[in-house]
Design an enzyme around this catalytic site. Structure first.
Site, PDB file in Angstrom:
ATOM      1  N   GLY A  74     -13.904  -3.480  -0.329  1.00 23.82           N
ATOM      2  CA  GLY A  74     -15.268  -2.944  -0.356  1.00 23.82           C
ATOM      3  C   GLY A  74     -15.440  -1.878  -1.434  1.00 23.82           C
ATOM      4  O   GLY A  74     -16.473  -1.836  -2.117  1.00 23.82           O
ATOM      5  N   LYS A 116     -20.397 -16.091  -1.056  1.00 25.50           N
ATOM      6  CA  LYS A 116     -21.840 -15.796  -0.976  1.00 25.50           C
ATOM      7  C   LYS A 116     -22.378 -15.030  -2.169  1.00 25.50           C
ATOM      8  O   LYS A 116     -21.783 -14.055  -2.607  1.00 25.50           O
ATOM      9  CB  LYS A 116     -22.092 -14.954   0.272  1.00 25.50           C
ATOM     10  CG  LYS A 116     -21.857 -15.687   1.563  1.00 25.50           C
ATOM     11  CD  LYS A 116     -22.158 -14.731   2.686  1.00 25.50           C
ATOM     12  CE  LYS A 116     -22.032 -15.386   4.041  1.00 25.50           C
ATOM     13  NZ  LYS A 116     -22.137 -14.394   5.096  1.00 25.50           N
ATOM     14  N   GLY A 160      -9.544  -9.482  -2.533  1.00 28.35           N
ATOM     15  CA  GLY A 160      -8.335 -10.026  -1.910  1.00 28.35           C
ATOM     16  C   GLY A 160      -7.950 -11.415  -2.369  1.00 28.35           C
ATOM     17  O   GLY A 160      -6.780 -11.671  -2.697  1.00 28.35           O
ATOM     18  N   ARG A 193       0.827  -1.221   0.000  1.00 29.79           N
ATOM     19  CA  ARG A 193       0.000   0.000   0.000  1.00 29.79           C
ATOM     20  C   ARG A 193       0.854   1.261   0.000  1.00 29.79           C
ATOM     21  O   ARG A 193       0.431   2.294  -0.520  1.00 29.79           O
ATOM     22  CB  ARG A 193      -0.938  -0.002   1.206  1.00 29.79           C
ATOM     23  CG  ARG A 193      -2.053  -0.997   1.005  1.00 29.79           C
ATOM     24  CD  ARG A 193      -3.026  -0.967   2.135  1.00 29.79           C
ATOM     25  NE  ARG A 193      -4.177  -1.786   1.817  1.00 29.79           N
ATOM     26  CZ  ARG A 193      -4.954  -2.350   2.723  1.00 29.79           C
ATOM     27  NH1 ARG A 193      -4.714  -2.188   4.000  1.00 29.79           N
ATOM     28  NH2 ARG A 193      -5.986  -3.076   2.346  1.00 29.79           N
TER      29      ARG A 193
HETATM   30  P1  AMP Z   1     -15.487 -14.015  -0.738  1.00 24.74           P
HETATM   31  O1  AMP Z   1     -14.930 -13.320   0.459  1.00 24.74           O
HETATM   32  O2  AMP Z   1     -16.953 -13.948  -0.865  1.00 24.74           O
HETATM   33  O3  AMP Z   1     -14.776 -13.636  -2.029  1.00 24.74           O
HETATM   34  O4  AMP Z   1     -15.224 -15.572  -0.505  1.00 24.74           O
HETATM   35  C1  AMP Z   1     -13.944 -16.103  -0.426  1.00 24.74           C
HETATM   36  C2  AMP Z   1     -13.978 -17.383   0.338  1.00 24.74           C
HETATM   37  O5  AMP Z   1     -14.883 -18.295  -0.278  1.00 24.74           O
HETATM   38  C3  AMP Z   1     -12.643 -18.071   0.404  1.00 24.74           C
HETATM   39  O6  AMP Z   1     -12.229 -18.132   1.730  1.00 24.74           O
HETATM   40  C4  AMP Z   1     -12.913 -19.440  -0.177  1.00 24.74           C
HETATM   41  O7  AMP Z   1     -12.273 -20.483   0.551  1.00 24.74           O
HETATM   42  C5  AMP Z   1     -14.416 -19.583  -0.024  1.00 24.74           C
HETATM   43  N1  AMP Z   1     -14.947 -20.545  -0.978  1.00 24.74           N
HETATM   44  C6  AMP Z   1     -14.928 -20.471  -2.303  1.00 24.74           C
HETATM   45  N2  AMP Z   1     -15.493 -21.556  -2.848  1.00 24.74           N
HETATM   46  C7  AMP Z   1     -15.891 -22.352  -1.832  1.00 24.74           C
HETATM   47  C8  AMP Z   1     -16.554 -23.614  -1.752  1.00 24.74           C
HETATM   48  N3  AMP Z   1     -16.905 -24.281  -2.851  1.00 24.74           N
HETATM   49  N4  AMP Z   1     -16.835 -24.100  -0.530  1.00 24.74           N
HETATM   50  C9  AMP Z   1     -16.485 -23.429   0.577  1.00 24.74           C
HETATM   51  N5  AMP Z   1     -15.849 -22.235   0.561  1.00 24.74           N
HETATM   52  C10 AMP Z   1     -15.549 -21.700  -0.626  1.00 24.74           C
END
Ligand code: AMP
Length: 398
Positions: free
Chosen positions: A378, A198, A355, A36
């Site tokens: 964000g 999610k 990230g 950064r």
């Molecule tokens: P996000 O912060 O929404 O970008 O989600 C990232 C996280 O989603 C990471 O820690 C990944 O390990 C998790 N992730 C991605 N695919 C899967 C999956 N099929 N099952 C469980 N966790 C997942």
């Protein structure tokens, strides 16, 4: 509306307040990752070369309005001084006489870093008095803290009312150029790759990008909410059961708009995240009820890579699987390679934000092949959702 750039300001001999994002990790008073800091160097160097009197300000951690030495920016001033090979004065307060006396003793081309802005609750509270106090230190304002631009704080938004001109620094400009301008007028085909945990975090992003994308490739755990909505067995895979209707609506919307929204056709399953030894590749309609989907499968990687290989503009946010755990990193790595190849071989504009996907391209040694790697979390998602960031709205129009 186009905003002023630091290039548009007459900064020679002026006191220029530059809001930077120096929220870096520290261990025993040492900066352990200075990404950064180096990201702000082009703006700082430009100001040095123009003979500005440079006031740098940032937050660090979450001191919650208390003066806590653990969150002091002093080690950052020392680190910055080494990176620049120049002295960096440190003001032990960000407002008042202490700050003013350090700032007023600056000569042209010299630099001071103020103490952590969040030692005052008024910073996050966007307090007008505090904003005015910050603004009283300077003649001109520059915001280069893209990662904090989605927050309306005193130093990112409030204080711009009390300065003559407020402009974007080079890092901010670059982020806006790619995340706003490029995506508003993408070269086609425009391919969006979305993954992560999610759907609910990315609803607005999907809705906004449906307006301009040619294809949206879905991976990661969020794919299971869509698959469940189609009535498939998803076993123990991560699903947002209350979002299946929404997933079905998004699919319907994509169809209506002629956007090719793709879900994985196969995936890597196992008993759970720590059961990598028993991982196997199955079609998504052959998922045993006692298994968990943890990565996109081989056929999906190939199908996605083919679409990415034809793209001229690519935006990628979120991993394709639980990439922290081998062998469930394969899908994310394959997509990183496909995006890098499209950039290198076809001159596609590739943009990566978030990230985890950023970490994946760094770990794969592909970062230098990517056109733009966003520094925001964000803030990046809010721009992709089509929102105007408060820290951008607060800048002076051209
Ligand atoms: P996000 O912060 O929404 O970008 O989600 C990232 C996280 O989603 C990471 O820690 C990944 O390990 C998790 N992730 C991605 N695919 C899967 C999956 N099929 N099952 C469980 N966790 C997942």
């Amino acid at each position: 509306m186009p905003k002023l750039s630091i290039r548009d300001l007459d900064i020679a001999g002026k006191k220029v307040f530059i809001r930077v994002d120096f929220n870096v990790p520290l261990e025993n008073g040492t900066v352990t990752d200075d990404t950064r800091i180096t990201a702000a160097i082009p703006t700082i160097q430009f100001a040095i070369d123009k003979g500005a009197r440079i006031i740098l300000a940032s937050h660090l951690g979450r001191p919650k309005g208390q003066k806590n030495p653990k969150y002091s920016l002093k080690p950052v001033a020392e680190h910055l001084s080494k990176v620049l090979g120049l002295p960096v004065a440190f003001a032990q307060d960000c407002i008042g006489d202490v700050a003013a006396s350090v700032v007023n003793s600056l000569k042209d081309g010299e630099i001071a870093l103020l103490e952590n802005l969040r030692f005052y609750a008024e910073e996050e509270g966007n307090d007008p008095k505090f904003s005015e106090q910050l603004a009283s230190l300077c003649d001109l304002y520059v915001n280069d803290a893209f990662g904090t631009a989605h927050r309306a704080h005193a130093s990112t938004a409030g204080m711009t009312k009390f300065v003559k001109q407020a402009a974007a620094g080079f890092l901010m400009e670059r982020e806006l150029r790619y995340l706003v301008e490029t995506l508003a007028n993408p070269h086609r085909p425009f391919v969006v790759i979305l993954g992560g945990a999610k759907v609910s975090d990315k609803i607005q992003v999907i809705e906004n990008l449906l307006k301009s994308a040619d294809a949206i490739l879905i991976g990661g755990a969020m794919a299971y909410t869509f698959l469940k909505a189609r009535g498939l067995e998803v076993g123990k895979s991560l699903v947002e059961a209350d979002k299946t209707d929404l997933a079905a609506q998004l699919e319907a919307k994509a169809k209506e708009l002629g956007v090719n929204l793709l879900l994985p056709s196969d995936h890597m399953i196992a008993g759970g995240p720590d059961d990598g030894a028993n991982a196997r590749n199955v079609l998504v309609d052959a998922t045993p009820a006692d298994s968990m989907g943890l990565d996109i499968g081989e056929a999906t990687c190939q199908a996605y890579a083919e679409i990415i290989g034809k793209a001229q503009t690519i935006i990628w946010n979120g991993p394709m699987g639980m990439f922290e755990k081998s062998p469930f990193d394969k899908g994310t790595r394959a997509i990183a390679q496909a995006v890098a190849d499209a950039s290198e071989k076809n001159n596609a504009v590739s943009i990566i934000g978030g990230g985890d996907s950023v970490a994946a391209v760094h770990e794969s040694g592909l970062a230098d092949k990517i056109t733009h790697i966003s520094t925001g979390g964000g803030a990046t998602l809010e721009l992709l959702a089509g929102d105007v960031l408060p820290g951008v709205a607060a800048l002076t129009e051209k």
